[in-house]
Design a protein around this motif. Structure first.
Motif, short mmCIF file in Angstrom:
data_model
loop_
_atom_site.label_atom_id
_atom_site.label_comp_id
_atom_site.label_asym_id
_atom_site.label_seq_id
_atom_site.Cartn_x
_atom_site.Cartn_y
_atom_site.Cartn_z
N ASP A 1 56.97 62.69 119.36
CA ASP A 1 58.37 62.45 119.69
C ASP A 1 58.58 62.53 121.20
O ASP A 1 58.07 63.43 121.87
N TYR B 1 63.69 62.14 128.93
CA TYR B 1 62.81 63.28 129.22
C TYR B 1 62.13 63.09 130.58
O TYR B 1 61.60 62.03 130.88
N LYS C 1 63.52 58.36 121.80
CA LYS C 1 64.96 58.46 121.58
C LYS C 1 65.65 57.79 122.78
O LYS C 1 65.29 58.08 123.94
N HIS D 1 69.62 58.99 120.39
CA HIS D 1 69.37 60.40 120.75
C HIS D 1 70.47 61.34 120.29
O HIS D 1 70.21 62.47 119.93
N ASN E 1 70.68 64.30 116.04
CA ASN E 1 71.93 65.03 116.27
C ASN E 1 73.13 64.40 115.57
O ASN E 1 74.20 64.22 116.17
N LEU F 1 60.38 76.28 116.88
CA LEU F 1 60.04 77.65 117.30
C LEU F 1 61.15 78.26 118.16
O LEU F 1 60.92 79.28 118.81
N GLY G 1 60.03 78.51 121.48
CA GLY G 1 58.90 79.44 121.61
C GLY G 1 59.24 80.87 121.25
O GLY G 1 58.35 81.70 121.06
N ALA H 1 53.44 81.70 115.07
CA ALA H 1 54.09 80.39 115.23
C ALA H 1 53.89 79.54 113.98
O ALA H 1 54.78 78.78 113.58
N VAL I 1 56.75 70.22 117.00
CA VAL I 1 56.60 71.40 117.85
C VAL I 1 56.17 70.98 119.25
O VAL I 1 55.30 70.12 119.41
N1 LIG Z 1 66.68 65.38 119.55
C1 LIG Z 1 66.97 66.32 120.41
O1 LIG Z 1 68.09 66.41 120.93
C2 LIG Z 1 65.89 67.31 120.77
C3 LIG Z 1 66.24 68.51 121.41
C4 LIG Z 1 65.21 69.42 121.70
C5 LIG Z 1 63.90 69.12 121.35
N2 LIG Z 1 63.60 67.93 120.76
C6 LIG Z 1 62.20 67.59 120.42
O2 LIG Z 1 61.62 68.66 119.71
C7 LIG Z 1 60.41 69.06 120.35
C8 LIG Z 1 60.09 70.51 120.11
O3 LIG Z 1 61.13 71.35 120.49
P1 LIG Z 1 61.07 72.25 121.81
O4 LIG Z 1 60.02 71.73 122.69
O5 LIG Z 1 62.47 72.32 122.26
O6 LIG Z 1 60.74 73.69 121.33
P2 LIG Z 1 59.78 74.39 120.25
O7 LIG Z 1 58.89 73.41 119.63
O8 LIG Z 1 60.66 75.23 119.41
O9 LIG Z 1 58.97 75.36 121.21
C9 LIG Z 1 57.96 74.86 122.04
C10 LIG Z 1 57.30 75.98 122.79
O10 LIG Z 1 56.79 76.94 121.88
C11 LIG Z 1 55.64 77.53 122.42
N3 LIG Z 1 54.52 77.39 121.47
C12 LIG Z 1 54.07 76.28 120.86
N4 LIG Z 1 53.00 76.56 120.07
C13 LIG Z 1 52.78 77.88 120.21
C14 LIG Z 1 51.83 78.77 119.68
N5 LIG Z 1 50.89 78.36 118.83
N6 LIG Z 1 51.89 80.06 120.03
C15 LIG Z 1 52.83 80.50 120.90
N7 LIG Z 1 53.77 79.70 121.45
C16 LIG Z 1 53.74 78.40 121.09
C17 LIG Z 1 55.29 76.79 123.69
O11 LIG Z 1 55.78 77.53 124.79
P3 LIG Z 1 54.88 77.60 126.11
O12 LIG Z 1 54.53 76.20 126.43
O13 LIG Z 1 55.75 78.27 127.12
O14 LIG Z 1 53.68 78.42 125.71
C18 LIG Z 1 56.07 75.51 123.52
O15 LIG Z 1 56.36 74.91 124.73
C19 LIG Z 1 60.66 68.69 121.82
O16 LIG Z 1 59.47 68.67 122.58
C20 LIG Z 1 61.33 67.36 121.65
O17 LIG Z 1 60.38 66.36 121.40
C21 LIG Z 1 64.57 67.04 120.44
#
Ligand SMILES: NC(=O)c1ccc[n+]([C@@H]2O[C@H](COP(=O)([O-])OP(=O)(O)OC[C@H]3O[C@@H](n4cnc5c(N)ncnc54)[C@H](OP(=O)(O)O)[C@@H]3O)[C@@H](O)[C@H]2O)c1
Length: 329
Positions: A54, A59, A92, A126, A160, A217, A220, A267, A283
């Motif tokens: 994604d 971005y 998006k 988006h 969203n 997560l 994170g 995680a 993730v």
């Molecule tokens: N549609 C929308 O409006 C929208 C909004 C937000 C996100 N998204 C999408 O959703 C994706 C994921 O969400 P997100 O990036 O916001 O947050 P997330 O997936 O909840 O958290 C990502 C963070 O979790 C940590 N992590 C990942 N694997 C891990 C593991 N095995 N152990 C420990 N920590 C771990 C990493 O932090 P560190 O890198 O600091 O270690 C990583 O950067 C985004 O990249 C994006 O593509 C979409």
């Protein structure tokens, strides 16, 4: 917090990869010096069978806007041809106020596809403009449906949107003969609204729309052991974690306990809670180890008792992740 449903998920729900951090300096502290590590992360994810990636045209911060798409395109092109084939890259497109009318996203689509090296399998709106410019949305969606009907992109998704608007858009697209493939919303143990009764998960099940869980997560936070003291780098995440961590202790304890008993990373338990409710977690990955964790998580599932215990722990929390302000009803 309202009661999440205990609806059963599907062990076959895959895990996808999010790339928001690939280019985002403000929240994620991106630096181009990380590119080699990001490429290794991508290659590891693909080698271990992760197929869904994604991204978004918004971005990348400042002059780095579009960086995530560019990196994804570059990394994909560097794969062996047979490995490039069966990936599903979904971008998006942002409904910025100046993107108007049926053709309002056409140039943005072409620019995204070019940054992605010509390979783009799904386009997603988006966010919904329902809260501030409801008239803008329908023509833009007609334009995205045109892209599918013209064979320029294989599938169409949303992001969203709430349950009422989701039904409306599903109907609009159906009348054009276009299938709505997916909806992505924030969904995690700290943001369980989507899977609560009357939430979008019910509508997705009914209309056969793939539900995608973003920020699974909680940026994170759900991967951190209870009592972790070292704050993450980056001001916004640091503030959020500092505010939420002390008040979600029972949930973190339970995640850690399930992780210990299964001998898996914490995680992985949080990701599999999404899958247990039928939502594909995307993730955010930045290291090879994280890619290995995500791929390994897709090979096992929570049992019913674990899922119910996590549901109950999420339900009992006094705090949660901030909701996306653009989420429609
Ligand atoms: N549609 C929308 O409006 C929208 C909004 C937000 C996100 N998204 C999408 O959703 C994706 C994921 O969400 P997100 O990036 O916001 O947050 P997330 O997936 O909840 O958290 C990502 C963070 O979790 C940590 N992590 C990942 N694997 C891990 C593991 N095995 N152990 C420990 N920590 C771990 C990493 O932090 P560190 O890198 O600091 O270690 C990583 O950067 C985004 O990249 C994006 O593509 C979409």
């Amino acid at each position: 917090m309202a009661t999440p449903t205990l609806a059963h998920g599907d062990a076959s729900v895959p895990i996808g990869v999010g790339t928001w951090a690939w280019g985002n300096q403000f929240l994620w502290g991106y630096d181009p010096a990380q590119d080699a590590q990001l490429q290794a992360t991508f290659e590891q994810a693909v080698a271990l069978g992760l197929r869904f990636f994604d991204t978004a045209d918004s971005y990348g911060t400042g002059r780095l806007q579009g960086r995530s798409e560019r990196l994804l395109g570059r990394f994909r092109q560097a794969l062996a041809p047979e490995d490039q084939q069966d990936l599903l890259v979904a971008t998006k497109l942002a409904p910025f106020p100046w993107r108007l009318g049926r053709g309002g996203l056409k140039r943005a689509f072409e620019a995204s596809r070019a940054r992605l090296g010509g390979r783009l399998e799904r386009v997603q709106l988006h966010w919904s403009t329902a809260r501030y410019a409801p008239w803008q949305e329908s023509p833009l969606l007609d334009g995205l449906a045109d892209l599918v009907n013209e064979g320029l992109v294989a599938s169409l998704g949303l992001s969203n949107f709430g349950p009422r608007r989701l039904r409306q858009v599903h109907g609009q697209l159906q009348s054009r003969g276009v299938r709505l493939a997916s909806l992505q919303v924030q969904c995690s143990l700290l943001a369980p609204r989507a899977i609560e009764p009357g939430g979008v998960a019910d509508v997705c099940r009914e209309l056969d729309i793939q539900l995608i869980a973003y920020s699974p997560l909680a940026l994170g936070l759900l991967a951190r052991p209870p009592g972790a003291v070292a704050p993450p780098a980056g001001g916004v995440r640091r503030l959020l974690f500092a505010r939420l961590s002390p008040r979600i202790h029972p949930l973190l304890e339970l995640l850690a306990e399930i992780a210990r008993s299964r001998q898996v990373p914490q995680a992985a338990v949080a990701l599999n809670w999404c899958r247990s409710h039928g939502a594909m977690p995307i993730v955010g990955l930045r290291t090879v180890g994280q890619a290995q964790m995500a791929a390994a998580a897709s090979r096992w599932s929570l049992d019913g008792a674990e899922r119910q215990a996590l549901d109950a722990a999420a339900r009992g929390l006094p705090v949660g992740m901030p909701a996306n302000p653009f989420d429609s009803d």
